[in-house]
Structures are given as structure tokens and as C-alpha cells.
Write an enzyme that holds these catalytic residues in place. Structure first.
Site, PDB file in Angstrom:
ATOM      1  N   LYS A 199       0.782  -1.305   0.000  1.00 43.44           N
ATOM      2  CA  LYS A 199      -0.088  -0.099  -0.067  1.00 43.44           C
ATOM      3  C   LYS A 199       0.841   1.342   0.091  1.00 43.44           C
ATOM      4  O   LYS A 199       1.571   1.278   0.978  1.00 43.44           O
ATOM      5  CB  LYS A 199      -0.807   0.135   1.276  1.00 43.44           C
ATOM      6  CG  LYS A 199      -1.819   1.277   1.308  1.00 43.44           C
ATOM      7  CD  LYS A 199      -2.810   1.313   2.446  1.00 43.44           C
ATOM      8  CE  LYS A 199      -3.511   2.453   2.592  1.00 43.44           C
ATOM      9  NZ  LYS A 199      -4.749   2.311   3.656  1.00 43.44           N
ATOM     10  N   LYS A 251      -2.318  -1.510  -3.755  1.00 46.13           N
ATOM     11  CA  LYS A 251      -2.930  -0.340  -3.734  1.00 46.13           C
ATOM     12  C   LYS A 251      -2.278   0.772  -3.764  1.00 46.13           C
ATOM     13  O   LYS A 251      -1.276   0.827  -3.087  1.00 46.13           O
ATOM     14  CB  LYS A 251      -3.776  -0.381  -2.288  1.00 46.13           C
ATOM     15  CG  LYS A 251      -4.551   0.632  -2.101  1.00 46.13           C
ATOM     16  CD  LYS A 251      -5.392   0.658  -0.833  1.00 46.13           C
ATOM     17  CE  LYS A 251      -6.115   1.946  -0.363  1.00 46.13           C
ATOM     18  NZ  LYS A 251      -6.515   1.872   0.960  1.00 46.13           N
TER      19      LYS A 251
HETATM   20  C1  PBG Z   1      -7.080   3.296   5.580  1.00 45.50           C
HETATM   21  C2  PBG Z   1      -7.706   3.375   4.040  1.00 45.50           C
HETATM   22  C3  PBG Z   1      -7.581   4.199   3.250  1.00 45.50           C
HETATM   23  C4  PBG Z   1      -8.191   3.907   1.904  1.00 45.50           C
HETATM   24  C5  PBG Z   1      -8.718   2.610   2.197  1.00 45.50           C
HETATM   25  N1  PBG Z   1      -8.248   2.131   3.602  1.00 45.50           N
HETATM   26  C6  PBG Z   1      -6.959   5.788   3.282  1.00 45.50           C
HETATM   27  C7  PBG Z   1      -5.628   5.862   3.592  1.00 45.50           C
HETATM   28  O1  PBG Z   1      -4.862   4.976   3.543  1.00 45.50           O
HETATM   29  O2  PBG Z   1      -5.224   7.339   3.407  1.00 45.50           O
HETATM   30  C8  PBG Z   1      -8.190   4.640   0.932  1.00 45.50           C
HETATM   31  C9  PBG Z   1      -9.244   4.181  -0.191  1.00 45.50           C
HETATM   32  C10 PBG Z   1      -9.600   5.022  -1.298  1.00 45.50           C
HETATM   33  O3  PBG Z   1      -8.779   5.890  -1.484  1.00 45.50           O
HETATM   34  O4  PBG Z   1     -10.616   4.521  -2.177  1.00 45.50           O
HETATM   35  N2  PBG Z   1      -8.182   3.020   6.512  1.00 45.50           N
END
Ligand code: PBG
Length: 331
Positions: A199, A251
Site C-alpha cells: 500500500k 493499492k
Molecule cells: C485506511 C484506508 C485508506 C483507504 C482505504 N483504507 C486511506 C488511506 O490510507 O489514506 C483509501 C481508499 C480509497 O482511496 O479509495 N483506512
């Protein structure tokens, strides 16, 4: 690769829809898709998310209804995010059995049973008043190991609420192992872990911050991955699988298809990809201007993610894609 002797004319198989259908190397089916959903505490009507046209924050009731639609459409899963009314330093609402996310998990599992997989986001950022994914130390930095303690508490609450899959999205070192150990110790061996293994600290999460009313000031670069790094994704995946991840995720998706292909080439567990909020909003914004063909862009974007190697795709278009799906053609 053998040398091509000049007799093959690649256009032959592109000539008609029937030939293209026969020759297609990638197909997307609804069972591969997961629909991310937001449920907000203290509202009577769904609230539109302005930066994500077509996406809403659900009430508990409207959430149940959309989950039924998702099951009927044959989607693989929903991924649930909670938007609480109260936030504090440790994100206590995340592990409260009466917190919005845990109540909504219970609602959904009661509603859809085993007809649909219920995935839940396991992270503190929606529940902390500072908006970070963990708890902070005296210097204001995210404290990795203190955060693991909170993730374990959150995992226990989500498992007790009946979640089928816990989506560990916080990017703390050791989070998969800590949660797996706790679940196993509790006898919850059937609860699966979807590890957000690779991520990245991405600008494409922008609209999501509105969707969950995030209070974050600053960024997450001290725990999410640097977009410059490719090899590190494999390290994260290897660690997460060793710690017990049942699925690993990359991601965002579209700017990270190289990472996805790398991970798909080596992973011994199914690989998921998250087409995030900013990817959704960019296409919606361009389509609203008439600059691109919306349906073709949506289909092509998800097809590309599957072609790169995803077995499972989280996308805000999941339900709409399932509506377009034609059993004989795929998408
Ligand atoms: C963290 C989380 C995020 C997203 C999913 N889980 C936000 C981040 O890491 O800043 C983002 C998902 C999206 O942008 O669609 N809980």
C-alpha cells in the site's frame, strides 16, 4: 518466443465481435469484484460524497439494502468502512462492539449470511481524532507496536461481529502476525486476513478522505510505501504471507500495474488490487465533461487491473460493472 513466419495476420482475430470474444485472454466476472461501502453513524438519510459522484455514506438501513443488491448481482464481496461521530486519540470506537463499524458488520452478516463475503477495513484512521492509522508516541509519531495492540483489539471486535475477512490496511510492521495470533488464540481460525501488503502513500486517496471525513493533517509517508519503490513490494508481500495473510493486496491499482504484475508472478495466495477513490473520481470527472466514454473507460480500467494479475478487485464501480456483465461475453 518462436520467430513469427510472416503468415500470421494479427488483425484476423480482431475482425468481428465473435472472433474477439473467442480470442480474449482476460475476462472479468462479478465474483472477482468487491464493493467498498461507507456507513456513517448518526445520519437518517444517505449522504452523497461530493468528490465521488455516485458514492454515498450509508445509513445502517441503506447499507443493508445495498448489500442485498450486491449479493443478488453476484459480487464476490463488500468492503466496509465506518464513519463514527466521535473520535479520540486511540480510536476507541474501532474496537467498541457498539461502534458503527462493528454494528454494521453484524447487520450485514445477518442480512446476507454466506451469500456474500463481508470484508471490513481494519485500520484506525477513521476513528482517531488526529486521523493517523495508529496511535502516536510522545513525539507525535505513529507508534508501531502500540498500534498493533489496538489492531488486535479491533480484530477481536470485528471477528465477534461476524466479519468473514479482515482488511488490514494500516501498514504497521508485524500487523498480520499479531492479528493472526490473536484470532487463532480465540479459536477464530476461520476468519481470513486480506493484507494490504503493498500500500503506497498515494495522492489518489484524496476523495476517500472526504468519504470518511478524515481529520488527517500531513501525510502517511512514514508508514505507507514510497511510490518510488518496486522491490519493496515483494518484501512486504513475503512478510505478510509468512505472517499468515490469506490474500495480499496492491493499492492503488492503475498507477501500480507493474507492482501488481510483480506480485501476481510470485504470490502463493490470491492477489487483490484496490482501484481507489482518486482513480474513480478522475474517470467520473472526465466523463462528466464528455472527455471520455464513461462505460468504456470504466470497463477498460478494471480489465487492465485483472490483466495485470489481480484475482480480486475492489472498485467503487463493482455493482454497476455487474449490471453490465453479460455471461456470454464477460465485461
Ligand atoms: C485506511 C484506508 C485508506 C483507504 C482505504 N483504507 C486511506 C488511506 O490510507 O489514506 C483509501 C481508499 C480509497 O482511496 O479509495 N483506512
Amino acid at each position: 518466443m518462436t520467430s513469427v513466419p510472416g503468415r500470421v495476420r494479427p488483425r484476423r482475430l480482431r475482425a468481428t465481435p465473435a472472433l474477439r470474444r473467442m480470442a480474449a485472454q482476460t475476462r472479468v466476472v462479478p465474483a472477482m469484484l468487491s464493493l467498498p461501502l461507507f456507513v456513517r453513524d448518526g445520519i437518517d438519510e444517505p449522504v452523497p460524497v461530493a468528490s465521488m459522484p455516485g458514492v454515498v455514506q450509508h445509513t445502517r438501513d441503506s447499507l443493508r439494502r445495498v448489500a442485498v443488491q450486491a449479493a443478488e448481482a453476484g459480487l464476490g464481496a463488500v468492503m466496509l468502512f465506518g464513519v463514527p461521530q466521535m473520535r479520540d486519540a486511540t480510536g476507541s470506537g474501532a474496537s467498541d462492539p457498539d461502534g458503527i463499524l462493528n454494528l454494521a458488520i453484524e447487520d450485514l452478516v445477518a442480512e446476507v449470511g454466506d451469500a456474500l463475503v463481508v470484508q471490513a477495513d481494519l485500520c484506525l484512521d477513521e476513528f482517531t481524532d488526529h486521523g493517523h492509522c495508529g496511535v502516536l508516541d510522545a513525539a507525535g509519531r505513529v507508534d508501531n507496536d502500540a498500534t498493533l495492540v489496538r489492531y488486535v483489539e479491533m480484530a477481536r471486535a470485528q471477528a465477534a461481529a461476524g466479519a468473514h475477512v479482515l482488511g488490514l490496511s494500516g501498514m504497521m510492521d508485524g500487523q498480520v502476525g499479531a492479528v493472526r495470533d490473536a484470532l487463532d488464540a480465540d479459536g477464530r481460525t476461520e476468519v481470513a486476513i486480506l493484507a494490504y501488503a503493498a500500500k503506497y502513500a498515494s495522492a489518489f486517496y484524496g476523495p476517500f478522505r472526504e468519504a470518511v471525513a478524515s481529520t488527517l493533517v500531513g501525510d502517511r509517508r512514514a508508514y505507507q510505501m514510497d511510490p518510488a519503490n518496486r522491490r519493496e513490494a515483494l518484501l512486504e508481500v513475503e512478510l505478510d504471507i509468512a505472517e499468515g495473510a490469506d490474500l495480499v493486496m496492491v493499492k492503488p491499482a492503475m498507477s501500480y500495474l507493474d507492482i501488481l504484475a510483480d506480485v501476481a508472478a510470485v504470490s502463493t495466495v490470491p492477489v487483490a488490487a484496490y482501484q481507489v477513490s482518486g482513480e474513480y473520481s478522475m474517470v467520473e470527472a472526465a466523463a462528466a465533461q464528455g472527455w471520455i466514454d464513461r462505460r468504456r473507460a470504466v470497463e477498460e480500467s478494471v480489465l487492465s487491473i485483472v490483466r495485470a494479475g489481480a484475482d480480486h478487485v475492489l472498485t467503487y464501480w463493482a455493482l454497476e460493472l455487474a449490471g453490465w456483465w453479460d455471461e456470454s461475453r464477460g465485461l
